[in-house]
Design an enzyme around this catalytic site. Structure first.
Site, short mmCIF file in Angstrom:
data_model
loop_
_atom_site.label_atom_id
_atom_site.label_comp_id
_atom_site.label_asym_id
_atom_site.label_seq_id
_atom_site.Cartn_x
_atom_site.Cartn_y
_atom_site.Cartn_z
CD GLU A 263 30.63 14.42 61.34
OE1 GLU A 263 30.81 13.19 61.41
OE2 GLU A 263 31.20 15.24 62.09
CG HIS A 266 33.70 10.48 60.18
ND1 HIS A 266 34.86 9.85 60.59
CD2 HIS A 266 33.77 11.75 60.70
CE1 HIS A 266 35.59 10.68 61.33
NE2 HIS A 266 34.95 11.84 61.41
CD GLU A 292 38.00 12.35 63.12
OE1 GLU A 292 37.78 13.20 62.23
OE2 GLU A 292 37.16 12.05 63.99
#
Length: 497
Positions: A263, A266, A292
């Site tokens: 994460e 991201h 991604e």
């Protein structure tokens, strides 16, 4: 008098600010909101999404776009207008009432899923999912009619502009020719490997402290973001206020730590999108495959490498061992843990080699579901069959670890899943390109000198927003459009070499 383009900028800025509030309300719904607030929150988000849709599809926006396209000559402005037009075309394809109905249905389905999944309540879940699928099919049909493509391709365009099922069928068909052999070879190679399992419990506060320190190492900007807990890990919010979540298990720190690293990839992309015109579509992420690609660059290419594990191993010991010595925390054992290949039920816990099989399975089911070739009631049997065919696993009757495990379908996000495997290819190709220009990359990672890697990503990917198509973006960064060859070579070197 303002120009047409200035009017467009003002409208998109207004929408960005409202979307900011919607993103935080969505994060709160997943991470903080009490159970009883869901119906009111769903109604509020539906109202907000309808308002945003009305602002974008108002008659004056079409006029401004037409005038701006005729008036403006600056290349950057022309690109910006083109991305605004994409947003307008996607929104104007569907009516307000469908936007509102789908928001309410998906909010209800996702909220109920949180309790239905642990209870393995497929029948209850299916009732809600049927309404989400029905509305998603309506959306797909309307979009397909306007864009002259198949229904599933119309939804796929929302996540992966320029990609279609013909390309995906070919790409995934090729993967299926060599992936089973790679999985079996890796299993054979690791059959005699002895792995010591870490002994918990690992208190959540210590796991969180470890995760925060690793996030700092990875350059996360804590002035513009935070880490919380949710049922399903995600990265949301906006560039100025990124909201990351993970989930913890006291008997297993391995999954939460890699989830945080994933994460953070991201988040770094989101935090480093173009500052100029940040409220405009030209500064938004290029695609979910590129998004991604950043998270998998962090998790797979970087996070599971021997060099990075050697860097964070002392941090793992410091936070989780509490002064005791545990053989499982030795570097060579951690490497075995994070490079272990083992077919499993859960996508988010899957290793690099088996992960694409999870994505192909979901892609094939959701494609046929949206196209009307199958129905919701067919999903469990198809899931069981494909898990058996692709991974040799029996998941019959275990819906919570099977077809109920993901948040995407309850949320109505049909067309998203292919982005994960496209992202794995993006990550492998980007890492290979950086390695060519930085021969000492392994040593820099081991030393914790990660800035040259992140600076390169920021220059070539993060700061470019939607200025270029995916093919152009990858070509500018790596010298060629996206290809699966680097991903295949990466798996071969790491697991079979």
């Amino acid at each position: 008098m303002t120009t047409a383009y200035e009017n467009l900028v003002s409208r998109f800025q207004q929408m960005y600010h409202l979307s900011h509030l919607g993103a935080i309300a969505g994060w709160d719904q997943a991470a903080m909101m009490p159970v009883g607030g869901n119906q009111a929150r769903g109604a509020a988000l539906a109202e907000l999404n309808t308002l945003l849709h009305q602002l974008l599809t108002a008659p004056e926006v079409a006029s401004w776009l037409q005038e701006a396209q005729a008036q403006e000559t600056n290349p950057d402005t022309i690109r910006s207008i083109a991305e605004m037009a994409v947003e307008w075309q996607q929104a104007s394809a569907i009516p307000d009432d469908l936007v509102k109905a789908k928001t309410i249905a998906s909010t209800n389905c996702e909220h109920a899923w949180r309790s239905q999944r642990p209870a393995n309540d497929w029948l209850g879940f299916a009732r809600n999912l049927k309404e989400v699928v029905n509305l998603s099919r309506q959306e797909a049909a309307v979009r397909a009619e306007k864009s002259h493509v198949s229904p599933y391709n119309a939804l796929l365009e929302l996540y992966e502009p320029g990609v279609n099922t013909r390309e995906l069928d070919q790409l995934f068909g090729d993967l299926k020719t060599w992936l089973p052999g790679y999985i079996q070879d890796a299993l054979d190679r690791q059959s005699s490997v002895n792995i010591i399992q870490p002994e918990g419990p690992f208190p959540i506060d210590r796991q969180k402290a470890l995760g925060l320190e690793v996030m700092k190492l990875l350059g996360f900007d804590f002035d513009h973001g935070r880490l919380d807990v949710s049922t399903h890990p995600f990265c949301g919010g906006v560039s100025e206020d990124v909201r990351m979540t993970t989930r913890y298990k006291e008997d297993n720190f391995v999954e939460a730590l890699m989830g945080i690293i994933h994460e953070t990839g991201h988040a770094r992309y989101q935090q480093n999108l173009p500052e100029q015109n940040r409220e405009l579509p030209i500064a938004f992420p290029r695609s979910m495959g590129i998004h991604e690609g950043q998270s998998l660059f962090f998790e797979m290419q970087l996070g599971r490498s021997s060099e990075f594990l050697s860097l964070i191993q002392p941090l793992i010991v410091k936070h989780l061992c509490a002064g005791t010595s545990q053989p499982a925390m030795a570097l060579d054992n951690l490497e075995k843990i994070y490079k272990r290949v083992r077919p499993g039920f859960i996508r988010v816990d899957a290793d690099e080699i088996t992960y694409p099989a999870h994505i192909i399975l979901r892609y094939e089911i959701e494609r046929d579901l949206i196209e009307g070739n199958i129905e919701v009631d067919d999903i469990p049997e198809l899931w069981q069959q494909k898990m058996q065919d692709y991974l040799g696993l029996d998941v019959a009757g275990d819906h919570k670890n099977g077809c109920m495990q993901d948040i995407h379908w309850p949320m109505g996000s049909f067309g998203y899943f292919p982005s994960y495997t496209l992202g794995a290819m993006v990550a492998a190709q980007l890492f290979a390109a950086r390695k060519k220009t930085m021969p000492d990359i392994a040593e820099l990672i081991q030393q914790g000198n990660l800035s040259p890697i992140f600076d390169w990503l920021k220059h070539n990917i993060w700061s470019q927003g939607r200025k270029y198509s995916t093919a152009e973006l990858m070509t500018r960064a790596t010298g060629e459009p996206l290809t699966a060859s680097y991903f295949q070579q990466h798996l071969k070197e790491r697991y079979l070499g």
